[in-house]
Scaffold this active site. Structure first.
Site, PDB file in Angstrom:
ATOM      1  N   ASP A 150       0.928  -1.134   0.047  1.00  0.00           N
ATOM      2  CA  ASP A 150      -0.150  -0.048  -0.031  1.00  0.00           C
ATOM      3  C   ASP A 150       0.666   1.291   0.118  1.00  0.00           C
ATOM      4  OD1 ASP A 150      -2.551   1.209   0.311  1.00  0.00           O
ATOM      5  OD2 ASP A 150      -2.023   1.801   2.426  1.00  0.00           O
ATOM      6  N   GLU A 200      13.710 -14.680   1.434  1.00  0.00           N
ATOM      7  CA  GLU A 200      14.006 -15.624   2.551  1.00  0.00           C
ATOM      8  C   GLU A 200      13.122 -16.698   2.044  1.00  0.00           C
ATOM      9  OE1 GLU A 200      13.407 -13.987   6.123  1.00  0.00           O
ATOM     10  OE2 GLU A 200      15.096 -12.413   5.935  1.00  0.00           O
TER      11      GLU A 200
END
Ligand code: GLC
Length: 475
Positions: A150, A200
């Site tokens: 956002d 990750e």
């Protein structure tokens, strides 16, 4: 998924009070896990909204920050003394008025780029960044496939909080003068570090709500394997209905993104009037379907776009949104109210906003059976896109000099598709010479009117009807 986190719902859930909890109005974390598992079982991926620029004023972080100037979390938000009895600078809220609210208890002002109930986090504070990384890991561990980030261009602001140039009145998405309160260079290393967190977890993605109207500035956010994978293009979304302007925008963006990024196209979202309302009606909605699903890049569709829905008329007493965006947010009609009752198959209860207009004729159930419907057009285009590598990964050559008709060719070594889109309410002609061929020859694979599918074309020119769009597989 739009924000479903615990929230007082001042701004449709974009005022998050706990990033790691589901608001009871939507269910529980177990429901969320079940949703993701079921989606994955069906080969669907789930991307969640990540609200990073601000929190709710009811978030425990803000409550603590607000409690005293000496609070350990004071620096997590942007607090400043006033200037000459007023706010610290001239920045304006996207929802109108000053971007600062005075807090009498501690005699300082806090920054909010949106509603006063949405204080901006201070991204210059490393602990904030680390906390947000933990939020990302929380959802990545739960199996989300990525994030829609956002207002991500707002997580970098001038640390000196200098005055913007000029004074802005009212909603200010369209103003050029946001010099100091967004898109500060610090945003890029922050995005890079977010990317590292996402990495990750293997193959996950980030699309940013980079609300900059300058395509060049927006394109800086898109870098494979480094910053964002994709960024919504609000320059494109805010264009007037014009073949020329669309042509220029897509050519420019293509150049700006090469070779490290990939374009994203969308024309509707929950913050903007719908295409069928802001452009010339259903014909334009149909033409924009052909456009979005044949351009080189990733298309994003907004619920109801595939039905050609228009904005709803919201009676005063039913308004929900702080910024007047309810008309584009009406619930989608699955079935005609005459069959399913007033909830139109969306709900058996009371919908949170009136059901979208034309529910009787535009409901999914009606359109599924109608081979000419907007929904059938979307299904045809999506199937075509799936079938034709030229539309997914092919090159794109855009032709100049074709007036109100936007013409481009999508091509891989084994196939070539010609897309012709007449933006005009009058018929228009495209000549073979316009597209570098001795004749326009091929088969119609899709048409905005859903007429003539499979028809052969072999002619020195093609005439398009008003607002007509064609996809031709070239022989
Ligand atoms: C984004 C959202 C919008 C929200 C705002 C503040 O622009 O799309 O709905 O109001 O951010 O979070």
């Amino acid at each position: 998924l739009s924000p479903f986190f615990k929230s007082p719902m001042v701004d449709g859930g974009y005022d998050v009070a706990d990033h790691c909890a589901v608001d009871p109005v939507f269910g529980t974390l177990d429901d969320f896990d079940a949703l993701v598992a079921e989606a994955h079982r069906r080969g669907l991926r789930v991307i969640v909204d990540l609200v990073v620029n601000h929190t709710s004023d009811q978030h425990p972080w803000f409550l603590e920050s607000r409690s005293s100037r000496a609070s350990a979390k004071r620096s997590w938000y942007v607090w400043r003394p006033g200037r000459d009895g007023g706010p610290p600078n001239n920045w304006c809220s996207e929802f109108g008025g000053p971007a600062w609210t005075y807090d009498p208890a501690t005699d300082e002002w806090y920054l909010h780029s949106f509603a006063p109930q949405q204080p901006d986090l201070n991204w210059d504070e490393p602990a904030v960044e680390a906390a947000m990384h933990e939020v990302m890991r929380f959802w990545l561990r739960r199996g989300v496939d990525g994030f829609r980030v956002d207002v991500v261009h707002k997580i970098g602001k001038d640390p000196l909080l200098r005055d913007n140039l000029g004074t802005f009145v009212g909603p200010s998405h369209h103003r050029p003068g946001h010099r100091f309160d967004e898109d500060w260079p610090s945003v890029h290393p922050r995005l890079r570090r977010m990317r590292r967190v996402v990495k990750e977890f293997g193959e996950r993605m980030m699309v940013g709500e980079v609300y900059l109207l300058d395509q060049a500035a927006m394109a800086m956010y898109v870098r494979w394997d480094d910053e964002l994978d994709l960024a919504h293009n609000f320059h494109f979304m805010n264009l007037p209905w014009s073949a020329d302007l669309v042509r220029t925008a897509i050519c420019e963006l293509d150049r700006l993104l090469e070779p490290r990024g990939w374009p994203t196209w969308c024309l509707n979202n929950h913050d903007h009037p719908r295409v069928a309302s802001r452009y010339p009606g259903e014909a334009a909605a149909r033409l924009s379907a052909v456009l979005l699903l044949t351009l080189r890049g990733t298309p994003f569709l907004y619920q109801g776009e595939e039905l050609g829905l228009r904005d709803g008329a919201i009676p005063e007493e039913q308004r929900v949104d702080v910024a007047g965006r309810d008309p584009a947010r009406c619930p989608l009609p699955w079935e005609p109210p005459s069959v399913a009752g007033p909830g139109a198959g969306f709900t058996a209860g009371r919908p949170w906003l009136p059901i979208a207009p034309d529910a009787e004729t535009r409901a999914v159930a009606r359109q599924l059976d109608d081979p000419q419907s907007v929904l059938s057009l979307y299904r045809t285009l999506l199937a075509l896109r799936r079938r034709e590598p030229a539309l997914r990964v092919g090159s794109m050559a855009v032709f100049e000099g074709t007036g109100p008709v936007l013409v481009y060719r999508r091509e891989v070594p084994t196939a070539s598709l010609l897309v012709l889109l007449n933006f005009d309410g009058q018929p228009a002609t495209v000549r073979a010479a316009d597209v570098g061929r001795p004749a326009i020859r091929g088969t119609i694979e899709a048409s905005s009117t859903m007429d003539d599918l499979g028809r052969g074309v072999d002619a020195p020119e093609v005439e398009l009807g008003p607002f007509e769009g064609l996809v031709l597989r070239e022989a």
